[in-house]
Write a protein that holds these residues in place. Structure first.
Motif, short mmCIF file in Angstrom:
data_model
loop_
_atom_site.label_atom_id
_atom_site.label_comp_id
_atom_site.label_asym_id
_atom_site.label_seq_id
_atom_site.Cartn_x
_atom_site.Cartn_y
_atom_site.Cartn_z
N GLY A 84 0.90 -1.32 -0.08
CA GLY A 84 0.04 0.12 -0.04
C GLY A 84 0.97 1.27 0.03
O GLY A 84 0.36 2.39 -0.65
N LEU A 85 1.86 1.25 0.82
CA LEU A 85 2.82 2.27 0.68
C LEU A 85 3.58 2.40 -0.62
O LEU A 85 3.57 3.63 -1.14
N ILE A 86 3.88 1.51 -1.26
CA ILE A 86 4.17 1.65 -2.85
C ILE A 86 3.39 2.16 -3.57
O ILE A 86 3.56 2.95 -4.54
N ALA A 87 2.06 1.75 -3.36
CA ALA A 87 1.02 2.37 -4.21
C ALA A 87 0.93 3.91 -4.04
O ALA A 87 0.65 4.65 -4.84
N GLU A 88 0.93 4.25 -2.67
CA GLU A 88 1.12 5.79 -2.38
C GLU A 88 2.05 6.42 -3.03
O GLU A 88 1.87 7.50 -3.73
N VAL A 89 3.47 5.89 -3.01
CA VAL A 89 4.46 6.40 -3.42
C VAL A 89 4.40 6.56 -5.13
O VAL A 89 4.55 7.60 -5.84
N ASP A 90 3.70 5.62 -5.75
CA ASP A 90 3.35 5.57 -7.22
C ASP A 90 2.37 6.58 -7.41
O ASP A 90 2.67 7.33 -8.61
N HIS A 91 1.52 6.92 -6.65
CA HIS A 91 0.44 7.92 -6.80
C HIS A 91 1.09 9.48 -7.00
O HIS A 91 0.84 10.20 -7.76
N HIS A 92 2.00 9.68 -6.16
CA HIS A 92 2.63 10.94 -5.88
C HIS A 92 3.76 11.03 -7.19
O HIS A 92 3.79 12.29 -7.62
N ILE A 93 4.39 10.04 -7.76
CA ILE A 93 5.24 9.96 -8.66
C ILE A 93 4.23 10.42 -9.95
O ILE A 93 4.67 11.17 -10.68
#
Length: 510
Positions: free
Chosen positions: A287-296
């Motif tokens: 989920g944290l990876i998905a969050e970073v992806d969103h902000h990238i």
């Protein structure tokens, strides 16, 4: 692709992101639509490896282009010799003032500093050449100021806000997704980009996530179903795993016995988690990876809106990987691929015009290649200290005939302060290291004073059963040891080796 087109550089790193954790790579749980679209417009390097672990040594290789045995900043807190140039210092020769959002974990060279200089009390110094526009060291204080302004009661240190009740770090966090550390850093980077006014720029955005503690804000804490998370690669019991090698046996026996919260001073012990609890931790990590992806994705959107996408070199990678329960461990220690295999996606100006957009490169690439790649793309000649090679041929549709056939990475496990592995394993500090030669089929792990290991990755891709003694194994280990020795001889520190002084003056070779 021309140097004239490459006005800008966006160099993004995440912390502790496994190389298999991309939906474009077929992961069953991970959601990375923005990195997937970047890969579709650029080139994804499927076999990219960090040259070291943990953060400091890995970033030293990223930012000097040098293997650990040359730069010698081999642990968090080991100084980086100031005589080495850096990516940021070299970029300044092209007129850039590289801006840092996040951190580089560069430990200062103590020679010449006063005994009470604050630079000696932290391993989180700034790599020479970067302008720290938003410095996010372990104190996280810029983010703390933001949270206080939003009305949060922020503890000291700020990371205490991640402490959660109970024994598992499921979340959600006490702050909203719009106020997370990842959102905050992206906001600061976007504000800076908006203020450039069309001038060329170089930005290094260094996210702390998905590094633990694994606590995510809503909705990111629940976007991944634990049932979708693949089981870890590990033996049936920790004792069976530890019997593989003396170092592994020592490491598995040195974790705390309570579950913990994955704060740095109270790490989470995977041996204390049942399968359901471990799957919940995995889901939070993804989920944290998905969050970073969103902000990238927000950064990529800005490039499109501003018209700078085709003028900007974009590189996304991670400093190192994460075991995530593999081999009964969390973290990034050992010799396993999950510690060193990381994502790498590059979109360079002209890639789509050259017809290679969406290319997936299966050749072995390494962190030492990124400094030469960036400098080459902005029209600079990489300094001789660089051990890596520019990836630019792969970005223009070529397949270099003489490309490396192995990845090489290292892990130094000495304990300067406490000497725990030295005492437990009967080693001198200089013997507390390992180097890995990782090829297509075989993986060789060399220790100075402990038994070597050899894995057949075709038969054992999860790295659970190293090959045992036998004539065939002995011959393979000999061949790999010789190959590693040859690699080492070809990659010694080279800054001045092309110069000869003598009668008639200085002669400079190639």
């Amino acid at each position: 692709m021309t140097d004239r087109q490459t006005r800008n550089v966006l160099f993004i790193t995440a912390d502790q992101w496994r190389g298999d954790a991309l939906s474009a790579a077929g992961h069953p749980a991970v959601r990375t639509p923005n990195l997937d679209r970047l890969a579709a417009a650029g080139v994804r390097f499927a076999r990219h490896f960090s040259n070291a672990s943990p953060c400091g040594p890995s970033r030293a290789s990223l930012l000097t282009g040098m293997y650990p045995h040359n730069h010698r900043s081999i642990r968090n807190g080991t100084p980086l010799d100031r005589r080495f140039t850096t990516l940021a210092l070299e970029a300044r020769r092209a007129g850039h003032a590289p801006a840092l959002f996040g951190y580089t974990d560069t430990s200062a060279d103590p020679r010449g500093l006063a005994p009470l200089d604050p630079a000696l009390s932290t391993y989180e110094g700034v790599c020479p050449g970067f302008d720290p526009v938003c410095l996010m060291t372990e104190s996280l204080e810029p983010w703390g100021e933001h949270l206080r302004a939003r009305g949060h009661a922020v503890p000291h240190p700020v990371k205490g806000i991640w402490s959660a009740p109970g024994d598992t770090p499921h979340g959600p966090a006490v702050y909203a997704a719009a106020d997370s550390d990842t959102a905050f850093l992206t906001d600061r980077a976007l504000a800076w980009l908006e203020g450039r006014g069309g001038k060329p720029w170089f930005a290094h955005v260094s996210y702390v996530r998905p590094h633990p503690p694994w606590i995510a804000p809503a909705p990111w804490h629940a976007v991944v179903d634990p049932a979708d998370c693949p089981p870890p690669a590990r033996a049936s019991e920790p004792e069976v795993e530890g019997a593989v090698h003396p170092w592994l046996g020592w490491r598995l026996g040195s974790f705390p016995t309570d579950p913990g919260h994955w704060l740095e001073d109270r790490p989470l012990d995977p041996r204390a988690l049942d399968p359901a609890a471990l799957a919940r931790v995995q889901a939070t990590y993804y989920g944290l990876i998905a969050e970073v992806d969103h902000h990238i994705g927000r950064l990529l959107d800005w490039l499109e809106r501003s018209g700078e996408a085709e003028n900007t070199l974009v590189i996304v990678t991670a400093d190192h990987g994460e075991l995530m329960g593999d081999h009964w461990m969390f973290g990034k220690e050992g010799w396993f691929d999950s510690c060193f295999h990381v994502p790498l996606i590059v979109r360079a100006p002209g890639v789509q015009a050259s017809g290679v957009a969406g290319r997936v490169v299966e050749g072995f690439t390494e962190h030492v290649d990124l400094m030469p790649t960036i400098l080459d793309t902005v029209g600079l000649t990489p300094p001789r200290q660089c051990d890596g090679r520019s990836l630019r041929p792969w970005l223009t549709g070529e397949t270099p005939a003489d490309w490396r056939r192995h990845a090489v990475f290292a892990f130094d496990f000495r304990d300067v302060a406490g000497g725990a592995p030295e005492t437990a394993l009967g080693l001198r500090p200089e013997q507390c290291s390992l180097t890995v030669l990782r090829g297509e089929r075989y993986k060789y792990v060399h220790f100075p004073a402990l038994p070597a290991l050899l894995y057949d990755l075709a038969e054992d891709p999860r790295e659970l059963r190293p090959l045992r003694d036998g004539l065939g194994t002995a011959a393979l280990m000999r061949d790999h040891a010789q190959a590693l020795l040859s690699w080492r001889l070809e990659n010694e520190e080279r800054t001045l080796t092309h110069i000869r002084l003598g009668e008639g003056g200085m002669i400079t070779g190639s």
